[in-house]
Design an enzyme around this catalytic site. Structure first.
Site, mmCIF file in Angstrom:
data_model
loop_
_atom_site.group_PDB
_atom_site.id
_atom_site.type_symbol
_atom_site.label_atom_id
_atom_site.label_comp_id
_atom_site.label_asym_id
_atom_site.label_seq_id
_atom_site.Cartn_x
_atom_site.Cartn_y
_atom_site.Cartn_z
ATOM 1 N N CYS A 18 0.819 -1.182 -0.009
ATOM 2 C CA CYS A 18 0.142 0.148 -0.108
ATOM 3 C C CYS A 18 0.899 1.350 -0.011
ATOM 4 C CB CYS A 18 -0.974 -0.168 1.292
ATOM 5 S SG CYS A 18 -1.877 -1.343 1.582
ATOM 6 N N ARG A 40 0.835 1.755 -5.952
ATOM 7 C CA ARG A 40 1.165 0.687 -4.978
ATOM 8 C C ARG A 40 -0.071 -0.068 -4.627
ATOM 9 N NH1 ARG A 40 6.371 2.430 -2.435
ATOM 10 N NH2 ARG A 40 5.985 1.123 -0.821
ATOM 11 N N TRP A 85 -3.811 -1.781 -1.394
ATOM 12 C CA TRP A 85 -3.917 -3.010 -2.204
ATOM 13 C C TRP A 85 -4.146 -4.222 -1.082
ATOM 14 C CZ3 TRP A 85 -1.573 -8.042 -2.474
ATOM 15 C CH2 TRP A 85 -1.781 -8.702 -3.528
ATOM 16 N N ASN A 107 1.745 -0.375 5.653
ATOM 17 C CA ASN A 107 1.704 -0.862 4.504
ATOM 18 C C ASN A 107 2.583 -2.246 4.800
ATOM 19 O OD1 ASN A 107 3.003 -1.726 1.784
ATOM 20 N ND2 ASN A 107 4.784 -0.275 2.115
ATOM 21 N N GLY A 108 2.313 -3.389 4.532
ATOM 22 C CA GLY A 108 2.929 -4.610 4.816
ATOM 23 C C GLY A 108 1.959 -5.566 5.092
ATOM 24 N N GLU A 135 6.491 -13.507 -21.725
ATOM 25 C CA GLU A 135 6.239 -12.114 -21.400
ATOM 26 C C GLU A 135 4.805 -11.792 -22.340
ATOM 27 O OE1 GLU A 135 6.690 -9.922 -19.687
ATOM 28 O OE2 GLU A 135 5.944 -7.787 -20.393
ATOM 29 N N LYS A 143 1.295 -10.643 -20.398
ATOM 30 C CA LYS A 143 0.775 -9.207 -20.814
ATOM 31 C C LYS A 143 -0.667 -9.542 -21.147
ATOM 32 C CE LYS A 143 2.726 -6.765 -19.841
ATOM 33 N NZ LYS A 143 4.157 -6.917 -19.348
ATOM 34 N N GLU A 185 -2.710 -10.330 -17.689
ATOM 35 C CA GLU A 185 -2.809 -9.202 -16.658
ATOM 36 C C GLU A 185 -3.931 -8.338 -17.099
ATOM 37 O OE1 GLU A 185 1.551 -7.301 -17.063
ATOM 38 O OE2 GLU A 185 0.536 -7.369 -15.352
ATOM 39 N N HIS A 193 5.161 -32.263 -24.134
ATOM 40 C CA HIS A 193 5.270 -32.854 -23.052
ATOM 41 C C HIS A 193 4.205 -32.362 -22.178
ATOM 42 C CE1 HIS A 193 9.309 -34.536 -23.795
ATOM 43 N NE2 HIS A 193 9.610 -33.112 -24.442
ATOM 44 N N LYS A 196 0.707 -1.517 -9.409
ATOM 45 C CA LYS A 196 2.238 -1.421 -10.256
ATOM 46 C C LYS A 196 3.354 -2.036 -9.758
ATOM 47 C CE LYS A 196 4.381 0.155 -13.700
ATOM 48 N NZ LYS A 196 4.469 -0.521 -14.952
HETATM 49 C C1 AGP Z 1 4.507 -6.339 -15.294
HETATM 50 O O1 AGP Z 1 3.413 -6.226 -16.427
HETATM 51 C C2 AGP Z 1 3.834 -6.554 -14.153
HETATM 52 N N1 AGP Z 1 2.454 -5.544 -13.764
HETATM 53 C C3 AGP Z 1 4.587 -7.192 -12.936
HETATM 54 O O2 AGP Z 1 4.958 -8.520 -13.330
HETATM 55 C C4 AGP Z 1 5.904 -6.459 -12.826
HETATM 56 O O3 AGP Z 1 6.822 -6.587 -13.827
HETATM 57 C C5 AGP Z 1 6.617 -7.004 -11.397
HETATM 58 O O4 AGP Z 1 5.944 -6.728 -10.369
HETATM 59 C C6 AGP Z 1 7.958 -6.556 -10.973
HETATM 60 O O5 AGP Z 1 7.901 -5.152 -10.949
HETATM 61 P P1 AGP Z 1 9.250 -4.151 -10.855
HETATM 62 O O6 AGP Z 1 9.820 -4.463 -12.228
HETATM 63 O O7 AGP Z 1 8.837 -2.917 -10.529
HETATM 64 O O8 AGP Z 1 10.248 -4.849 -9.701
#
Ligand code: AGP
Length: 616
Positions: free
Chosen positions: A2, A27, A76, A102-103, A489, A493, A496, A512, A611
């Site tokens: 958070c 956050r 969050w 936060n935590g 990747e 994308k 998410e 496999h 993020k």
């Molecule tokens: C990427 O699209 C994601 N939102 C997520 O996987 C991100 O790359 C990951 O949380 C790592 O974040 P950072 O690069 O800020 O450490």
């Protein structure tokens, strides 16, 4: 996971708290809230489910009184649903003490039971609420002492802000594990989860350390250890600035950030590649921030890369590049796995920690673990002054500018480019690549921004393909060798932002297991650019077609062999296969984006995500 902000001073706290809080929305955006003490020392709390704009609406409907002290929070959800009741600040039963956090409090369940027996009434399902009640039962007229005693009873990682109606000029902060900084102003002081949140208000900051707490009033800041010893203040003056980001005509930040990639990469190359005739002749790279001598770099025996999510995928590409150019053994691990596996590393290991935000809790923990074992740590990071950059021996900044879309795009390609540059640098000090080959590589790298623009010009085709395939309920992404991480990747994308189940796989692994998924209801995206594994990819594609899978292929421009094997072809220009991940990921970013848009999703702030992942 958070963001927290606190203010004590002479101005009206609520607008300051809300404006700074918006800078922490990366956050988490499950809920937000604010707590203030008015001039009669009443504790007033307002909170709302969802993004900060919902809280702003609430405050317009029910305005807050003038106040000189307050705390605010963007959440969050870890414990309890994202709803009004679980939003912070949380208060004790008497509504005298308010806490933002936060935590994660790991022993919250046990504390909650004990506190309930002592008569505390819990209103939320959060772990945070125990902190407010705990401080309250320990309070005997001295707020600092009560917080100090509470800290000794909490287990986990946390950063907190506390106010009390009995102490209208006192803001208390404490941290273990989660970041927290103090901003020093003129007759006013702040607490914040990161520096950029308060950078337009002050540049003088104190980085609170683990096991420290601070007592702030408008004219004074004091820092103590959890056993009450006063700590000498170390004030840093922050010199960096933070750009603010606007959509600039794009529908979403993500789309804008995809389009920024040519400029980001061009700027990186301009800074790092040799300029001028003499420099060009020598071919020597300038990697500002590397801060490890050539001699020390030459003596490295092994590289360990740690990162999470998209940054981890960049690290997987980095492995191929480092091994090819620097001829060093490279292992790549997700930070969350690395930190608990007692990895074999020592002073001959170089750790490369990759993170856009520099605030990812697991990556920070992995770095601490590696440094404790004697390894040097270089971070590849985008956010200047972030926690990771302060805990690394050297920092390679990607300078991609603020990345607002939760789905990482330009930070990823900037991380990739930094791996090419770092690999080349290591190749130079280790003499592992002939000079002529180095020059060719530099020339090829310099062509990337132009090639990006060419890929982006094919956007109309990609939009049509995305729209035609957006109904599929499951996607498989296949790649081989250096484009295997590209497949991972691409799948991430799509997952998410479109919420469609998608799996990235090494194409050679398909038989496999994942081949069982293939039928006419699945879409399979294959990366089959010209490379030494091209023919192998074609065989995999044929196996999918034989099972009626719908095939979208990312291929090298002008490849006539591919069309008969594919339902759709997306072309990217030819580059040396070592550099191909820089290009092949762009169509995958666009496909994910346009499918998510077609499905009407919140592309920039997808559900359940933040993020920056600041809890483990
Ligand atoms: C990427 O699209 C994601 N939102 C997520 O996987 C991100 O790359 C990951 O949380 C790592 O974040 P950072 O690069 O800020 O450490």
């Amino acid at each position: 996971m958070c963001g927290i902000i606190g203010y004590v001073g002479t101005r009206d706290a609520s607008p300051i708290l809300i404006e700074s809080l918006k800078k922490l929305e990366y956050r988490g955006y499950d809920s937000s809230g604010i707590g203030l003490l008015d001039h009669q020392s009443h504790l007033i709390v307002r909170k709302s489910k969802g993004k900060i704009k919902n809280l702003e609406e609430l405050l317009r409907a029910r305005p807050l009184p003038f106040s000189n002290i307050g705390i605010s929070h963007t959440r969050w959800a870890t414990h309890g649903l994202p709803c009004d009741e679980n939003a912070h600040p949380h208060t004790d039963s008497a509504h005298h003490i308010a806490v933002v956090h936060n935590g994660i409090i790991e022993n919250y369940a046990e504390l909650r039971e004990k506190l309930k027996k002592q008569g505390c009434r819990f209103l939320s399902q959060t772990d945070t609420e125990v902190i407010a009640h705990l401080i309250s039962v320990l309070y005997k007229g001295d707020l600092k002492l009560a917080v100090q005693k509470a800290m000794a009873r909490l287990k986990g990682a946390f950063a907190i802000g506390v106010i009390s109606k009995d102490h209208p000029d006192m803001l208390i902060a404490a941290r273990v594990g989660s970041p927290l900084i103090i901003g020093l102003g003129d007759k006013e002081n702040y607490i914040a989860s990161d520096v950029p949140a308060i950078l337009d208000r002050t540049r003088r900051v104190i980085y609170l350390k683990d096991g420290q707490m601070a007592v702030l009033s408008k004219g004074r800041v004091e820092v103590f250890t959890f056993d009450g010893k006063k700590v000498r203040l170390k004030v840093d003056t922050v010199s960096f600035t933070v750009g603010s980001a606007q959509k600039e005509g794009y529908d979403h930040f993500m789309l804008k950030e995809i389009h920024e990639q040519p400029a980001v990469i061009a700027a990186m190359l301009k800074t790092c590649l040799p300029a001028g005739r003499a420099a060009h002749q020598s071919g020597k790279l300038k990697l500002e921030g590397l801060t490890i001598s050539d001699k020390a770099l030459a003596s490295i025996k092994k590289i360990t890369v740690v990162a999470c999510g998209t940054a981890y995928h960049a690290g997987l590409v980095g492995k191929y590049v480092l091994e090819a150019l620097a001829r060093l053994s490279v292992e790549v691990d997700t930070s969350s796995e690395f930190r608990y596996r007692n990895a074999i590393i020592d002073k001959h290991t170089l750790m490369v920690a990759v993170s856009q935000s520099g605030e990812t809790a697991d990556t920070l923990a992995a770095v601490r673990e590696a440094r404790a074992k004697g390894a040097k740590v270089i971070s590849i990071c985008n956010v200047i002054g972030s926690s990771l950059t302060r805990e690394s021996d050297g920092v390679l900044y990607t300078h991609a500018g603020p990345e607002i879309g939760v789905a990482s795009t330009k930070a990823y390609t900037a991380q990739l480019m930094m791996f090419y540059l770092l690999s080349l640098k290591l190749a130079q000090v280790r003499h592992s690549v002939p000079v002529r080959q180095q020059r060719k590589l530099i020339k090829d790298l310099q062509s990337i921004p132009k090639l990006y623009r060419e890929v982006l010009k094919t956007k109309t085709t990609i939009v049509k393909i995305a729209q035609a395939n957006s109904h599929f309920g499951c996607f498989l992404y296949l790649g081989r060798n250096i484009n295997y991480p590209t497949a991972l990747e691409g799948a991430l994308k799509l997952k998410e932002i479109s919420y469609i189940p998608a799996e990235g796989y090494a194409a050679g692994e398909m038989k496999h297991g994942p081949i069982a998924l293939i039928d006419e209801y699945r879409a399979v995206i294959c990366i089959a650019v010209r490379s030494h594994v091209y023919e192998k990819m074609i065989s995999n594609i044929q196996e999918i077609r034989a099972r009626k899978g719908n095939v979208i292929v990312v291929a090298t421009r002008g490849d006539r062999q591919i069309a008969p094997h594919a339902d759709y072809v997306i072309e990217v220009p030819f580059v040396d296969e070592l550099l191909s991940p820089l290009l092949t990921v762009i169509p995958l970013q666009l496909i994910a984006y346009y499918i998510a848009v077609k499905r009407g999703n919140d592309v920039d702030q997808p559900r359940n995500l933040a993020k920056s992942v600041t809890v483990e």
